[in-house]
Design an enzyme around this catalytic site. Sequence first.
Site, PDB file in Angstrom:
ATOM      1  N   ARG A 146      83.970 -33.768  33.816  1.00  0.00           N
ATOM      2  CA  ARG A 146      83.606 -35.133  33.427  1.00  0.00           C
ATOM      3  C   ARG A 146      83.087 -35.083  31.990  1.00  0.00           C
ATOM      4  O   ARG A 146      82.186 -34.303  31.670  1.00  0.00           O
ATOM      5  CB  ARG A 146      82.501 -35.662  34.331  1.00  0.00           C
ATOM      6  CG  ARG A 146      82.114 -37.063  33.922  1.00  0.00           C
ATOM      7  CD  ARG A 146      80.740 -37.411  34.327  1.00  0.00           C
ATOM      8  NE  ARG A 146      80.454 -38.766  33.889  1.00  0.00           N
ATOM      9  CZ  ARG A 146      79.241 -39.280  33.858  1.00  0.00           C
ATOM     10  NH1 ARG A 146      78.209 -38.556  34.224  1.00  0.00           N
ATOM     11  NH2 ARG A 146      79.063 -40.509  33.448  1.00  0.00           N
ATOM     12  N   ARG A 202      67.536 -50.373  32.453  1.00  0.00           N
ATOM     13  CA  ARG A 202      68.109 -50.957  31.230  1.00  0.00           C
ATOM     14  C   ARG A 202      68.228 -52.466  31.373  1.00  0.00           C
ATOM     15  O   ARG A 202      68.563 -52.967  32.452  1.00  0.00           O
ATOM     16  CB  ARG A 202      69.503 -50.365  30.980  1.00  0.00           C
ATOM     17  CG  ARG A 202      69.461 -48.981  30.401  1.00  0.00           C
ATOM     18  CD  ARG A 202      70.843 -48.377  30.336  1.00  0.00           C
ATOM     19  NE  ARG A 202      71.125 -47.557  31.491  1.00  0.00           N
ATOM     20  CZ  ARG A 202      72.308 -47.076  31.824  1.00  0.00           C
ATOM     21  NH1 ARG A 202      73.364 -47.347  31.065  1.00  0.00           N
ATOM     22  NH2 ARG A 202      72.480 -46.325  32.887  1.00  0.00           N
ATOM     23  N   GLU A 227      84.101 -40.501  42.104  1.00  0.00           N
ATOM     24  CA  GLU A 227      84.489 -40.086  40.748  1.00  0.00           C
ATOM     25  C   GLU A 227      84.976 -38.639  40.732  1.00  0.00           C
ATOM     26  O   GLU A 227      85.890 -38.303  39.984  1.00  0.00           O
ATOM     27  CB  GLU A 227      83.308 -40.285  39.791  1.00  0.00           C
ATOM     28  CG  GLU A 227      83.070 -41.772  39.538  1.00  0.00           C
ATOM     29  CD  GLU A 227      81.728 -42.088  38.903  1.00  0.00           C
ATOM     30  OE1 GLU A 227      81.676 -42.153  37.687  1.00  0.00           O
ATOM     31  OE2 GLU A 227      80.752 -42.262  39.639  1.00  0.00           O
ATOM     32  N   ASN A 248      80.494 -31.613  36.680  1.00  0.00           N
ATOM     33  CA  ASN A 248      79.799 -32.670  35.934  1.00  0.00           C
ATOM     34  C   ASN A 248      78.537 -32.025  35.364  1.00  0.00           C
ATOM     35  O   ASN A 248      77.552 -31.834  36.069  1.00  0.00           O
ATOM     36  CB  ASN A 248      79.465 -33.830  36.879  1.00  0.00           C
ATOM     37  CG  ASN A 248      78.816 -34.985  36.149  1.00  0.00           C
ATOM     38  OD1 ASN A 248      78.457 -34.875  34.970  1.00  0.00           O
ATOM     39  ND2 ASN A 248      78.647 -36.096  36.837  1.00  0.00           N
TER      40      ASN A 248
END
Length: 402
Positions: free
Chosen positions: A91, A242, A385, A7
Site C-alpha cells: 500500500r 479532522r 483493501e 501496509n
Amino acid sequence: MKILVINSGSSSIKFQFFDLDTEEVLCKGLLERIGQDEGIFNYTKKDEEKIVKNIPIEDHKDGLELVLEAITDNEHGVINSINEIDAVGHRIVHGGDRITDSVILNEESLKICEECSVLAPLHNPPNLMGVYALKELLDEKIPHVGVFDTAFHATMPEESFIYPLPYAMYTEHGIRRFGFHGTSHKYVAMKAAEHLGIPFEKFSGITVHLGNGSSITAVRDGKSVDTSLGYGTMCGVPMGTRAGDFDPAIILYMIEKLGLDAKDINGTIYKASGLLGLSGISSDYRDVESAAREGHGRAQIAIDVLTHSIGKYILALSANLDKIDAVVFTAGIGENSASLRKLVCNKLKVLGVKLDETENLKRGVTTVISSVDSGVRIMTVPTNEELMIALETKRLTKKSVS
Ligand code: AMP
C-alpha cells in the site's frame, strides 16, 4: 498464486498473506512499536489462535524478517520457503498525478514515489521503508507492486480536480484535488456491481467510505469522477478528529485574531476537530453514538452535523452521474452503524430512498438495504483493501510469473 500484502506505517506494519487461487487469507498479522524498546508482534494463521509476542523490533527490516520467519515457521508457518511468495503488494498512499494506476515498483517508479513524499510526508516515507526492506530480504526475481490510495481517482475530469484558485496554483505548484481511499472505493464499487450483475465498466454510483478517515466518491462507468477528499486529507465530511469542510476564512481568523501559527492550526483542524471536537467525548463513532443515546447534547450535535454533511455530499456528488445503480456504505462506521445509515437515508428523501429496516440491521455482508420500491438502491459492502491490493498485484504480475 501466493501474494504477501504489506501496509507499512511509521511505527507499525500490517500484513496479510493470500492464496489468490481461492482468495483466502493464509495468515495475517501486525507489528507495532517498531523502533521502541518493547515491540509487539501479532500473528494469526488461518483457523488458529492469535499468537502475540513482545519482542524488540529495531527497524522495518527487522520487523519484516520476523514476518518472513513466521510464515515459513515449521509449526505455525504456511509455506516452506520464502521463494514460494509469488509477489508482494505494497500500500502506498500518494502517487501524485504521475502514477495513475498500480505499478511494478522498480527504480523509475520508486523515484516518483519518493518525489510524492512531499504530498504525503507522514505516509509515503514509511510505506517506502517497507518496500526497500522487503526488496533486500527477498530474491530480486520476486516482483513488488505499489497500489496507491490516489490512483483510482486519476480518472477525475479537470472540473472535479482543479480548485477555483489562481490557475498558477495548479500549473506552477501542482495544487489540485487528488482524493484518497481509492483502493476501498474501487473495491466496494466492484463488489456492488458484481452483486447486482452489472459489468463494472457500466456501474455508476456513490461509494461512501466512513471510518476514522472518510470520503465519498462518485463512480461513473467504473471510474472515479469526483470525490470529497482533496489535495490533502482534510476536506469533505467531518472525520474522527479532522474537521472536513469549513470556510477557509476561519483559518485567517485563527491567524489574525487568535495568533495561532501553522502548527497550532494543523493541530486544531486535524487532531481536535470532527467527532472529537464537536462531541468533546471521543473520535470513535461508537462512543459518540452511545453518549447521544444517553442524552449527551454535544454527541447528538456531532451526529447531526456528520449525517447532514454525508447526505449533502451524496446529493452533490450525484450531479456527476446519469444514473445511480447504488449508494454503497462501507468502512468501520458505514458497514456497522445501522442507525447512521438510517439517518443519512432520511436526508435522501428527494431521491425517493426507502430503507428495508430488517436488511439494514445486517452487518459484515454485501447486501441491498433499501426496499424494492426505493427510488435509489442503497447497499452495504464490507471493504477489503488488502484483498484489493492482492488482486491488483496479481493483475500487474500475472504475465511475469505464469
Ligand atoms: P475504520 O477506520 O474503517 O477502522 O473505522 C473506524 C470507525 O468505525 C470508528 O469511528 C469506530 O467507532 C467505527 N465503528 C466500528 N465498529 C462500529 C460499530 N459497531 N458501530 C458504529 N461504529 C463503529
